[in-house]
Design a protein around this motif. Structure first.
Motif, PDB file in Angstrom:
ATOM      1  N   UNK A   1       0.822  -1.364   0.217  1.00 29.02           N
ATOM      2  CA  UNK A   1      -0.134  -0.151   0.144  1.00 29.02           C
ATOM      3  C   UNK A   1       0.695   1.376   0.085  1.00 29.02           C
ATOM      4  N   UNK A   2       1.949   1.372   0.822  1.00 33.62           N
ATOM      5  CA  UNK A   2       2.804   2.466   0.838  1.00 33.62           C
ATOM      6  C   UNK A   2       3.338   2.507  -0.551  1.00 33.62           C
ATOM      7  N   UNK A   3       3.968   1.404  -1.254  1.00 34.38           N
ATOM      8  CA  UNK A   3       4.425   1.723  -2.699  1.00 34.38           C
ATOM      9  C   UNK A   3       3.513   2.271  -3.635  1.00 34.38           C
ATOM     10  N   UNK A   4       2.171   1.992  -3.450  1.00 36.28           N
ATOM     11  CA  UNK A   4       1.444   2.730  -4.343  1.00 36.28           C
ATOM     12  C   UNK A   4       1.393   4.154  -4.620  1.00 36.28           C
ATOM     13  N   UNK A   5       1.800   4.655  -3.114  1.00 29.56           N
ATOM     14  CA  UNK A   5       1.708   6.111  -3.145  1.00 29.56           C
ATOM     15  C   UNK A   5       3.122   6.828  -3.484  1.00 29.56           C
ATOM     16  N   UNK A   6       4.123   6.012  -3.644  1.00 29.91           N
ATOM     17  CA  UNK A   6       5.442   6.526  -3.619  1.00 29.91           C
ATOM     18  C   UNK A   6       5.835   6.873  -4.999  1.00 29.91           C
ATOM     19  N   UNK A   7       7.120   7.271  -5.297  1.00 25.63           N
ATOM     20  CA  UNK A   7       7.569   7.484  -6.477  1.00 25.63           C
ATOM     21  C   UNK A   7       7.774   6.186  -6.988  1.00 25.63           C
ATOM     22  N   UNK A   8       7.632   5.839  -8.303  1.00 26.35           N
ATOM     23  CA  UNK A   8       7.840   4.470  -9.055  1.00 26.35           C
ATOM     24  C   UNK A   8       9.596   4.414  -9.332  1.00 26.35           C
TER      25      UNK A   8
ATOM     26  N   UNK B   1      12.420   1.947  -8.937  1.00 19.83           N
ATOM     27  CA  UNK B   1      12.908   0.701  -8.698  1.00 19.83           C
ATOM     28  C   UNK B   1      14.180   0.609  -8.466  1.00 19.83           C
ATOM     29  N   UNK B   2      14.684   0.816  -7.073  1.00 26.98           N
ATOM     30  CA  UNK B   2      15.908   0.768  -6.858  1.00 26.98           C
ATOM     31  C   UNK B   2      15.967   0.466  -5.286  1.00 26.98           C
ATOM     32  N   UNK B   3      16.921  -0.620  -4.951  1.00 29.52           N
ATOM     33  CA  UNK B   3      17.085  -1.305  -3.487  1.00 29.52           C
ATOM     34  C   UNK B   3      16.885  -0.123  -2.285  1.00 29.52           C
ATOM     35  N   UNK B   4      15.911  -0.474  -1.681  1.00 32.72           N
ATOM     36  CA  UNK B   4      15.681   0.361  -0.425  1.00 32.72           C
ATOM     37  C   UNK B   4      14.707   1.163  -0.539  1.00 32.72           C
ATOM     38  N   UNK B   5      14.323   1.775  -1.660  1.00 35.30           N
ATOM     39  CA  UNK B   5      13.043   2.542  -1.945  1.00 35.30           C
ATOM     40  C   UNK B   5      11.543   1.953  -1.446  1.00 35.30           C
ATOM     41  N   UNK B   6      10.662   2.610  -1.089  1.00 36.08           N
ATOM     42  CA  UNK B   6       9.560   2.145  -0.798  1.00 36.08           C
ATOM     43  C   UNK B   6       8.964   1.592  -2.140  1.00 36.08           C
ATOM     44  N   UNK B   7       9.247   1.948  -3.046  1.00 40.47           N
ATOM     45  CA  UNK B   7       8.665   1.446  -4.340  1.00 40.47           C
ATOM     46  C   UNK B   7       9.062  -0.158  -4.444  1.00 40.47           C
ATOM     47  N   UNK B   8      10.248  -0.147  -4.375  1.00 40.02           N
ATOM     48  CA  UNK B   8      11.239  -1.579  -4.529  1.00 40.02           C
ATOM     49  C   UNK B   8      10.759  -2.461  -3.348  1.00 40.02           C
ATOM     50  N   UNK B   9      10.690  -2.048  -2.124  1.00 35.26           N
ATOM     51  CA  UNK B   9      10.119  -2.692  -1.082  1.00 35.26           C
ATOM     52  C   UNK B   9       8.642  -3.311  -1.414  1.00 35.26           C
ATOM     53  N   UNK B  10       7.884  -2.399  -2.059  1.00 32.77           N
ATOM     54  CA  UNK B  10       6.462  -2.693  -2.335  1.00 32.77           C
ATOM     55  C   UNK B  10       6.178  -3.628  -3.317  1.00 32.77           C
ATOM     56  N   UNK B  11       7.381  -3.837  -4.611  1.00 31.30           N
ATOM     57  CA  UNK B  11       7.360  -4.828  -5.454  1.00 31.30           C
ATOM     58  C   UNK B  11       7.734  -6.073  -4.954  1.00 31.30           C
ATOM     59  N   UNK B  12       8.616  -6.048  -3.837  1.00 31.74           N
ATOM     60  CA  UNK B  12       9.072  -7.347  -3.344  1.00 31.74           C
ATOM     61  C   UNK B  12       7.828  -7.874  -2.424  1.00 31.74           C
ATOM     62  N   UNK B  13       7.190  -6.964  -1.847  1.00 36.37           N
ATOM     63  CA  UNK B  13       6.148  -7.424  -0.828  1.00 36.37           C
ATOM     64  C   UNK B  13       4.947  -8.157  -1.826  1.00 36.37           C
ATOM     65  N   UNK B  14       4.774  -7.435  -3.008  1.00 41.46           N
ATOM     66  CA  UNK B  14       3.583  -7.777  -4.077  1.00 41.46           C
ATOM     67  C   UNK B  14       4.050  -9.105  -4.613  1.00 41.46           C
ATOM     68  N   UNK B  15       5.447  -9.284  -4.764  1.00 43.16           N
ATOM     69  CA  UNK B  15       5.997 -10.802  -5.064  1.00 43.16           C
ATOM     70  C   UNK B  15       5.639 -11.972  -3.999  1.00 43.16           C
ATOM     71  N   UNK B  16       5.713 -11.419  -2.837  1.00 42.50           N
ATOM     72  CA  UNK B  16       5.511 -12.317  -1.672  1.00 42.50           C
ATOM     73  C   UNK B  16       4.151 -12.611  -1.473  1.00 42.50           C
ATOM     74  N   UNK B  17       3.429 -11.818  -1.794  1.00 43.12           N
ATOM     75  CA  UNK B  17       1.580 -11.845  -1.678  1.00 43.12           C
ATOM     76  C   UNK B  17       1.429 -12.798  -2.665  1.00 43.12           C
ATOM     77  N   UNK B  18       2.036 -12.715  -3.899  1.00 41.06           N
ATOM     78  CA  UNK B  18       1.707 -13.746  -4.880  1.00 41.06           C
ATOM     79  C   UNK B  18       2.101 -15.199  -4.391  1.00 41.06           C
ATOM     80  N   UNK B  19       3.435 -15.425  -3.924  1.00 35.57           N
ATOM     81  CA  UNK B  19       3.878 -16.485  -3.446  1.00 35.57           C
ATOM     82  C   UNK B  19       2.813 -17.340  -2.426  1.00 35.57           C
TER      83      UNK B  19
END
Length: 175
Positions: A61-68, A70-88
């Motif tokens: 959710x935080x990543x949805x409202x962040x700057x897109x 995709x660099x390690x450590x950014x909110x967006x990057x963390x959100x993409x990883x979380x999205x992947x874990x959700x799918x898993x």
């Protein structure tokens, strides 16, 4: 669904308030609405899985409202990883539901996953797991975050206005 929701809320409320003088209302309401949506809409009853999904959804959710970015450590990057874990976490649940669905143990009206598994595309092929996961994420965002904010605002209003609080309390006690 009202009876199931009431039971879930009572159980969660007791758990969240046990031995506490105060609670963080927004976080608590998000947990409540997430649990209700997970259980009632998607039939996810395993509390451990719901907790893992809740943590990952919070990041997503935080990543949805962040700057897109995709660099390690950014909110967006963390959100993409979380999205992947959700799918898993969801894919094994989908496999179990597919099996139950094929054996006739579930109907298209059992829950949202069952409805999505029953869908067919223009070639009469089942929709992809990726599409089902995307719909799951979208529906969880829509059903949980906005409801949690509304509930939090209602509690805030009740805490600030004793007249409204007393009228609500009177309605609960006498009806």
């Amino acid at each position: 669904y009202i009876k199931r929701m009431d039971g879930l809320i009572k159980t969660m409320l007791l758990k969240e308030t046990e031995n506490k003088d105060t609670i963080k209302v927004v976080v608590t309401m998000k947990k409540f609405t997430f649990t209700i949506a997970s259980s009632i809409l998607f039939g996810i009853e395993d509390e451990r899985i719901r907790e893992v999904l809740f943590d990952d959804f919070s990041l997503a959710f935080k990543a949805v409202w962040s700057l897109p970015v995709n660099f390690p450590g950014t909110v967006y990057w963390k959100g993409l990883r979380a999205r992947s874990r959700i799918a898993n976490q969801i894919l094994p649940i989908l496999e179990q539901r597919k099996e139950a669905f094929s054996k006739g143990k579930l109907s298209p009206t059992s829950d949202v996953f069952s409805s999505l598994l029953a869908l067919r595309d223009e070639n009469e092929e089942p929709v992809s797991d990726d599409l089902i996961v995307d719909n799951y994420v979208t529906l969880m965002v829509a059903s949980h975050d906005t409801s949690a904010i509304l509930l939090s605002l209602m509690i805030w209003k009740l805490s600030r206005d004793s007249e409204i609080y007393n009228k609500v309390l009177e309605g609960i006690i006498f009806h």
